[in-house]
Design a protein around this motif. Structure first.
Motif, mmCIF file in Angstrom:
data_model
loop_
_atom_site.group_PDB
_atom_site.id
_atom_site.type_symbol
_atom_site.label_atom_id
_atom_site.label_comp_id
_atom_site.label_asym_id
_atom_site.label_seq_id
_atom_site.Cartn_x
_atom_site.Cartn_y
_atom_site.Cartn_z
ATOM 1 N N GLY A 28 37.589 30.211 -37.519
ATOM 2 C CA GLY A 28 38.487 31.593 -37.785
ATOM 3 C C GLY A 28 37.610 32.751 -37.731
ATOM 4 N N GLU A 29 36.211 32.656 -37.456
ATOM 5 C CA GLU A 29 35.355 33.636 -37.544
ATOM 6 C C GLU A 29 34.742 34.158 -36.279
ATOM 7 O OE1 GLU A 29 33.558 33.962 -42.186
ATOM 8 O OE2 GLU A 29 32.499 32.978 -40.684
ATOM 9 N N ILE A 30 34.487 35.408 -36.145
ATOM 10 C CA ILE A 30 33.650 36.151 -34.798
ATOM 11 C C ILE A 30 32.363 36.626 -35.207
ATOM 12 C CG2 ILE A 30 33.862 37.861 -33.225
ATOM 13 C CD1 ILE A 30 37.039 37.611 -32.992
ATOM 14 N N ILE A 31 31.435 36.397 -34.539
ATOM 15 C CA ILE A 31 30.130 36.942 -35.066
ATOM 16 C C ILE A 31 30.002 38.133 -34.035
ATOM 17 C CG2 ILE A 31 27.546 36.538 -34.927
ATOM 18 C CD1 ILE A 31 29.060 34.519 -36.943
ATOM 19 N N LEU A 32 29.549 39.204 -34.716
ATOM 20 C CA LEU A 32 29.505 40.540 -33.995
ATOM 21 C C LEU A 32 27.879 40.929 -33.777
ATOM 22 C CD1 LEU A 32 32.086 43.014 -35.222
ATOM 23 C CD2 LEU A 32 31.944 41.946 -32.891
ATOM 24 N N GLN A 33 27.567 41.496 -32.894
ATOM 25 C CA GLN A 33 26.163 42.423 -32.977
ATOM 26 C C GLN A 33 26.526 43.650 -33.330
ATOM 27 O OE1 GLN A 33 23.110 40.873 -31.639
ATOM 28 N NE2 GLN A 33 22.639 42.384 -32.945
ATOM 29 N N ILE A 74 37.305 29.300 -29.778
ATOM 30 C CA ILE A 74 38.147 29.275 -28.764
ATOM 31 C C ILE A 74 39.639 29.331 -28.954
ATOM 32 C CG2 ILE A 74 39.067 27.237 -26.984
ATOM 33 C CD1 ILE A 74 36.296 25.925 -27.285
ATOM 34 N N GLY A 75 40.298 30.231 -28.253
ATOM 35 C CA GLY A 75 41.664 30.560 -28.265
ATOM 36 C C GLY A 75 42.179 31.694 -29.194
ATOM 37 N N SER A 76 40.892 32.214 -29.320
ATOM 38 C CA SER A 76 41.144 33.398 -30.227
ATOM 39 C C SER A 76 41.365 34.823 -29.442
ATOM 40 C CB SER A 76 39.732 33.762 -31.226
ATOM 41 O OG SER A 76 38.725 34.240 -30.264
ATOM 42 N N GLY A 77 41.221 34.586 -28.139
ATOM 43 C CA GLY A 77 41.366 35.745 -27.282
ATOM 44 C C GLY A 77 40.265 36.628 -27.154
ATOM 45 N N TRP A 78 39.109 36.186 -27.957
ATOM 46 C CA TRP A 78 37.889 37.258 -28.045
ATOM 47 C C TRP A 78 36.855 36.437 -27.083
ATOM 48 C CZ3 TRP A 78 37.482 42.099 -29.945
ATOM 49 C CH2 TRP A 78 38.656 42.565 -30.937
ATOM 50 N N LYS A 79 36.237 37.221 -26.314
ATOM 51 C CA LYS A 79 34.808 36.843 -25.657
ATOM 52 C C LYS A 79 33.505 37.407 -25.950
ATOM 53 C CE LYS A 79 35.582 38.992 -21.187
ATOM 54 N NZ LYS A 79 36.601 40.017 -21.991
ATOM 55 N N GLN A 80 32.471 36.701 -25.496
ATOM 56 C CA GLN A 80 31.130 37.639 -25.437
ATOM 57 C C GLN A 80 31.243 38.724 -24.815
ATOM 58 O OE1 GLN A 80 27.851 35.116 -24.202
ATOM 59 N NE2 GLN A 80 26.351 36.316 -25.284
ATOM 60 N N VAL A 97 27.112 40.153 -38.066
ATOM 61 C CA VAL A 97 27.803 39.724 -39.320
ATOM 62 C C VAL A 97 29.152 38.876 -38.848
ATOM 63 C CG1 VAL A 97 29.368 41.902 -38.659
ATOM 64 C CG2 VAL A 97 29.258 41.068 -40.927
ATOM 65 N N ALA A 98 29.406 38.328 -39.615
ATOM 66 C CA ALA A 98 30.846 37.161 -39.248
ATOM 67 C C ALA A 98 31.877 37.937 -39.890
ATOM 68 C CB ALA A 98 30.468 36.082 -39.995
ATOM 69 N N VAL A 99 32.945 37.937 -39.145
ATOM 70 C CA VAL A 99 34.209 38.598 -39.483
ATOM 71 C C VAL A 99 35.408 37.698 -38.955
ATOM 72 C CG1 VAL A 99 33.218 40.943 -39.262
ATOM 73 C CG2 VAL A 99 34.621 39.842 -37.333
ATOM 74 N N PRO A 100 36.333 37.762 -39.949
ATOM 75 C CA PRO A 100 37.712 36.806 -39.544
ATOM 76 C C PRO A 100 38.479 37.681 -38.537
ATOM 77 C CG PRO A 100 37.554 37.688 -42.100
ATOM 78 C CD PRO A 100 36.591 38.413 -41.367
ATOM 79 N N VAL A 101 39.137 36.513 -37.883
ATOM 80 C CA VAL A 101 39.947 36.995 -36.681
ATOM 81 C C VAL A 101 40.660 38.182 -37.148
ATOM 82 C CG1 VAL A 101 41.361 36.439 -34.888
ATOM 83 C CG2 VAL A 101 39.286 34.829 -35.495
ATOM 84 N N ASN A 102 41.555 38.034 -38.125
ATOM 85 C CA ASN A 102 42.504 38.848 -38.419
ATOM 86 C C ASN A 102 42.096 40.571 -38.912
ATOM 87 O OD1 ASN A 102 41.888 37.405 -40.855
ATOM 88 N ND2 ASN A 102 43.059 38.984 -41.957
ATOM 89 N N SER A 103 40.831 40.484 -39.125
ATOM 90 C CA SER A 103 40.121 41.749 -39.436
ATOM 91 C C SER A 103 39.356 42.421 -38.469
ATOM 92 C CB SER A 103 39.233 41.426 -40.541
ATOM 93 O OG SER A 103 39.837 40.902 -41.819
#
Length: 329
Positions: A28-33, A74-80, A97-103
């Motif tokens: 449930g986390e996304i990695i952001l640059q 996968i399935g989060s609706g986000w892509k690189q 940084v790693a961020v929760p999908v809901n944030s």
């Protein structure tokens, strides 16, 4: 990757630039640059050990970032490569940084990373405060205290976006110019007895809503300036003392004091940030919301940015810009 790590609760001087392992995504986390970091009062409090959360040291503080997606579930609706801004409790003073999908919310191409990083904490907090907690209506009178700061300038604009008449409460004439530039229709110098002036500005009635990020003696005076059925929104205590209120004053005058904790509710209502982002995007499109960035710093200057905030030297919002970052761990 590089990050600013807090090694001692002594304020911004406790931060050290170090090389640490890049974050790895959990479920449930996304990695952001990270491309830009917003500087906030809670970040400053955390470096002093005075924030509501006091993690074990060492820790990487930082609660507001904007950048591009490196990886997403996968399935989060986000892509690189997607442009995004996010709120996190800690970890934002870093290249990744790693961020929760809901944030996390999308950043339109028309908005710079700097502006996006300036919007997450302040604009979502004041939107939540004014709309959800304060139930602000068009044509109501709203006093925004600390109106020249980051959260204050945001509140001025969002209140205008809801159609309210905004009175900016500031410390001096110099701050008044910043508040006016943010969109305030009128300005009030916050000096002892300002409640009487506030009533004179509203035909003796008082204001319907006060947004208060300051606390201390200003809170007590602001309650005196509330109209019948007025609401005071507590968003912080930047002026020092955490105030107290005798509830008989609320009862006799039919007024309310409401707490505002956007981050706490976000953990329970996962759609909240996305719904507010849609509303804020409309205000951006209408030209009402445009973050007032009062100072920009390079990544190496991040502790300096917090020091300036600590000394009250920032008008509007301070943003740290990461000019050139890599994706290596």
């Amino acid at each position: 990757m590089q990050a600013f790590q807090l090694t001692d609760y002594v304020g911004p001087d406790g931060l050290a630039l170090v090389d640490i392992e890049a974050p790895r995504s959990a479920q449930g986390e996304i990695i952001l640059q990270v491309r830009a970091v917003g500087i906030n009062y809670p970040d400053l409090l955390m470096t002093k050990g005075q924030y509501q959360r006091k993690p074990e040291l060492p820790v990487v503080p930082g609660c507001e970032v904007a950048g591009t997606v490196i990886s997403a579930p996968i399935g989060s609706g986000w892509k690189q490569g997607d442009r995004a801004a996010a709120f996190i409790w800690q970890g934002g003073f870093a290249e990744q940084v790693a961020v929760p999908v809901n944030s996390i919310v999308r950043v339109p191409d028309s908005i710079s990373f700097e502006s996006a990083a300036a919007m997450v904490v302040n604009y979502h907090t004041v939107h939540f405060a004014l709309s959800r907690r304060g139930l602000v209506q068009a044509d109501e009178n709203v006093l925004v205290m600390g109106a020249a700061g980051g959260i204050g300038t945001a509140a001025v604009q969002v209140a205008r976006g809801f159609g309210a008449r905004v009175i900016a409460g500031v410390a001096d004439v110099g701050q008044a110019e910043t508040a006016k530039a943010a969109g305030a229709q009128e300005v009030l110098i916050l000096q002892p007895g300002f409640a009487q002036t506030l009533r004179e500005m509203t035909d003796g009635r008082g204001v319907d809503v006060v947004l208060d990020p300051l606390g201390d003696w200003l809170f007590d005076e602001a309650i005196r300036g509330l109209a019948p059925e007025g609401r005071l929104l507590v968003t912080g205590f930047a002026a020092g003392r955490i105030p107290e209120v005798k509830v008989n004053r609320l009862l006799l005058r039919n007024v309310s004091v409401l707490g505002v904790a956007f981050g706490a509710l976000l953990e329970m209502e996962h759609k909240l940030m996305r719904e507010q982002a849609n509303s804020l995007d409309r205000m951006v499109g209408d030209g009402v919301v445009n973050p007032h960035i009062g100072a920009r710093f390079g990544f190496n200057e991040l502790p300096m940015a917090l020091g300036c905030l600590n000394r009250g030297e920032i008008k509007g919002k301070a943003v740290v810009v990461l000019e050139s970052v890599g994706t290596d761990a």
